[in-house]
Design a protein around this motif. Structure first.
Motif, PDB file in Angstrom:
ATOM      1  N   GLU A   3      92.470 -12.073 -48.223  1.00 38.89           N
ATOM      2  CA  GLU A   3      92.035 -11.594 -46.919  1.00 38.89           C
ATOM      3  C   GLU A   3      91.237 -10.296 -47.052  1.00 38.89           C
ATOM      4  O   GLU A   3      90.327 -10.031 -46.277  1.00 38.89           O
ATOM      5  CB  GLU A   3      93.347 -11.350 -46.161  1.00 38.89           C
ATOM      6  N   PHE A   4      91.604  -9.466 -48.070  1.00 35.92           N
ATOM      7  CA  PHE A   4      90.971  -8.149 -48.234  1.00 35.92           C
ATOM      8  C   PHE A   4      90.360  -8.051 -49.626  1.00 35.92           C
ATOM      9  O   PHE A   4      90.939  -8.554 -50.588  1.00 35.92           O
ATOM     10  CB  PHE A   4      92.017  -7.023 -48.109  1.00 35.92           C
ATOM     11  N   ALA A   5      89.198  -7.360 -49.733  1.00 35.74           N
ATOM     12  CA  ALA A   5      88.639  -7.096 -51.071  1.00 35.74           C
ATOM     13  C   ALA A   5      89.545  -6.088 -51.768  1.00 35.74           C
ATOM     14  O   ALA A   5      90.129  -5.221 -51.108  1.00 35.74           O
ATOM     15  CB  ALA A   5      87.233  -6.526 -50.927  1.00 35.74           C
ATOM     16  N   PHE A   6      89.672  -6.218 -53.087  1.00 37.51           N
ATOM     17  CA  PHE A   6      90.532  -5.293 -53.832  1.00 37.51           C
ATOM     18  C   PHE A   6      89.801  -4.890 -55.095  1.00 37.51           C
ATOM     19  O   PHE A   6      89.766  -5.638 -56.075  1.00 37.51           O
ATOM     20  CB  PHE A   6      91.866  -5.980 -54.153  1.00 37.51           C
ATOM     21  N   SER A   7      89.180  -3.698 -55.068  1.00 35.42           N
ATOM     22  CA  SER A   7      88.320  -3.280 -56.183  1.00 35.42           C
ATOM     23  C   SER A   7      89.123  -2.556 -57.262  1.00 35.42           C
ATOM     24  O   SER A   7      90.270  -2.141 -57.039  1.00 35.42           O
ATOM     25  CB  SER A   7      87.236  -2.338 -55.662  1.00 35.42           C
ATOM     26  N   LEU A  11     100.878  -4.958 -50.898  1.00 36.55           N
ATOM     27  CA  LEU A  11     100.277  -4.018 -49.943  1.00 36.55           C
ATOM     28  C   LEU A  11      99.453  -4.716 -48.859  1.00 36.55           C
ATOM     29  O   LEU A  11      99.217  -4.123 -47.803  1.00 36.55           O
ATOM     30  CB  LEU A  11      99.428  -2.979 -50.674  1.00 36.55           C
ATOM     31  N   ALA A  12      99.033  -5.952 -49.106  1.00 31.88           N
ATOM     32  CA  ALA A  12      98.287  -6.674 -48.056  1.00 31.88           C
ATOM     33  C   ALA A  12      99.144  -6.723 -46.783  1.00 31.88           C
ATOM     34  O   ALA A  12      98.644  -6.557 -45.665  1.00 31.88           O
ATOM     35  CB  ALA A  12      97.931  -8.080 -48.531  1.00 31.88           C
ATOM     36  N   GLY A  47      97.390  -2.690 -39.076  1.00 32.88           N
ATOM     37  CA  GLY A  47      96.191  -3.116 -38.336  1.00 32.88           C
ATOM     38  C   GLY A  47      94.904  -2.723 -39.040  1.00 32.88           C
ATOM     39  O   GLY A  47      93.884  -2.489 -38.382  1.00 32.88           O
ATOM     40  N   LEU A  48      94.916  -2.650 -40.372  1.00 32.60           N
ATOM     41  CA  LEU A  48      93.714  -2.259 -41.118  1.00 32.60           C
ATOM     42  C   LEU A  48      93.046  -3.480 -41.745  1.00 32.60           C
ATOM     43  O   LEU A  48      93.678  -4.527 -41.917  1.00 32.60           O
ATOM     44  CB  LEU A  48      94.080  -1.248 -42.213  1.00 32.60           C
ATOM     45  N   THR A  49      91.764  -3.286 -42.133  1.00 35.06           N
ATOM     46  CA  THR A  49      91.022  -4.440 -42.663  1.00 35.06           C
ATOM     47  C   THR A  49      90.538  -4.203 -44.090  1.00 35.06           C
ATOM     48  O   THR A  49      89.885  -5.073 -44.663  1.00 35.06           O
ATOM     49  CB  THR A  49      89.794  -4.746 -41.777  1.00 35.06           C
TER      50      THR A  49
END
Ligand SMILES: C[S@@+](CC[C@H](N)C(=O)[O-])C[C@H]1O[C@@H](n2cnc3c(N)ncnc32)[C@H](O)[C@@H]1O
Length: 286
Positions: free
Chosen positions: A14-18, A49-50, A57-59
């Motif tokens: 769902e989220f990018a993880f660099s 952490l996702a 409520g963060l993206t």
């Protein structure tokens, strides 16, 4: 954010993880707890952490990192989410056997004549370790556990993670967890409450559960006769292990015993303070 991803893009993600997200989180967790989170843990970090990102409520991770910089409670929740709390009743039972055979007879005598005994289960997770010790001491005798509460015996059980300490204090466990106990112990010390087993109040009365970060200052003044610090140093580097073991030695009586986890070792820089007296069991010598 660097172009390199710590985790390759995945339709499920769902989220990018660099890589820089990973590094920032690993640095924060190391500073807070001593726990190392190398690249091989990228998936674990993301997975745990996702959930926090969603709850807040963060993206994206950079916004979450900015948030934990200004919000100490959320930082603590992030560290809590990233601890590994795996434990079980009577895990590495040879330590409890060592305690019962070699240490308890002397302690029992000391207590009976008004003396003091102090034991610390450091990094106790959800409490299975200190409760196993209490059951080892009391055996099949509830009154023996009750008697301890009136003697100068204290079992301090601490962990960094507030969520596991809350579970430990409640003393209620899923049936799958209590099945690890010998059947006779389970029958005596557990009472079914709904779909969980609740431990006997006599076990719970003697243990003081507290939140405590091993890397920070310790409020305890008096030395311990025995310390259990099992399966936490495995997440630390040698410098942290050395500092911690040296502080443990300072916090123990001469001749006191420390039990460490099966995959853990005493680093060379602090080895002169301990003598091996059994399988991953050590005596303080200086
Ligand atoms: C794998 S569990 C071990 C539990 C138990 N000692 C056993 O051997 O079954 C490791 C525990 O260490 C705790 N921990 C990690 N870093 C810590 C720190 N800096 N201070 C206190 N506890 C810490 C974690 O929260 C976790 O509950």
């Amino acid at each position: 954010m660097t172009a390199l991803a710590a985790l390759p893009p995945d339709r499920e993600m769902e989220f990018a993880f660099s890589e820089s997200d990973h590094r920032a989180i690993a640095d924060m967790v190391y500073a807070e707890s001593g726990i190392l989170l190398p690249e091989s843990k990228a998936k674990l970090i993301y997975g745990r952490l996702a959930r926090r990102l969603r709850a807040c409520g963060l993206t994206n991770f950079p916004d979450y990192l900015a948030m934990i910089e200004r919000d100490a409670a959320e930082k603590a929740r992030a560290v809590d989410a990233l601890t590994t709390n795996h434990t079980s009743f009577f895990r590495e039972n040879h330590h409890f056997e060592h305690f019962r055979e070699h240490l308890w007879p002397g302690f029992a005598q000391r207590l009976a004549t008004g003396g003091r005994v102090r034991v610390w289960s450091a990094a106790c997770s959800s409490g299975e370790e200190p409760y196993s010790l209490m059951m080892t001491i009391a055996g099949q005798d509830v009154r023996a556990a009750e008697r301890l509460a009136s003697q100068d015996f204290r079992l301090l059980a601490t962990d960094l993670s507030p969520s596991v300490i809350a579970t430990a204090r409640a003393g209620r466990y899923p049936l799958d967890t209590t099945r690890a106990m010998p059947a006779s112990m389970r029958q005596l010390w557990c009472r079914r409450v709904g779909d969980q087993d609740e431990l006997h109040p006599a076990l719970r009365a003697t243990i003081a559960f507290r939140e405590l970060n091993l890397l920070r200052s310790w409020p305890m003044k008096r030395p311990f006769d025995v310390i259990f610090c099992r399966n936490v140093m495995i997440y630390f580097d040698d410098a942290t292990k050395t500092r911690l073991l040296s502080r443990f030695a300072d916090q123990m009586v001469d001749g006191g015993t420390i039990f460490i986890g099966h995959a853990e070792r005493i680093p060379p820089d602090v080895a002169n303070r301990f003598r091996c007296i059994g399988r991953t069991a050590f005596q303080k010598v200086s």
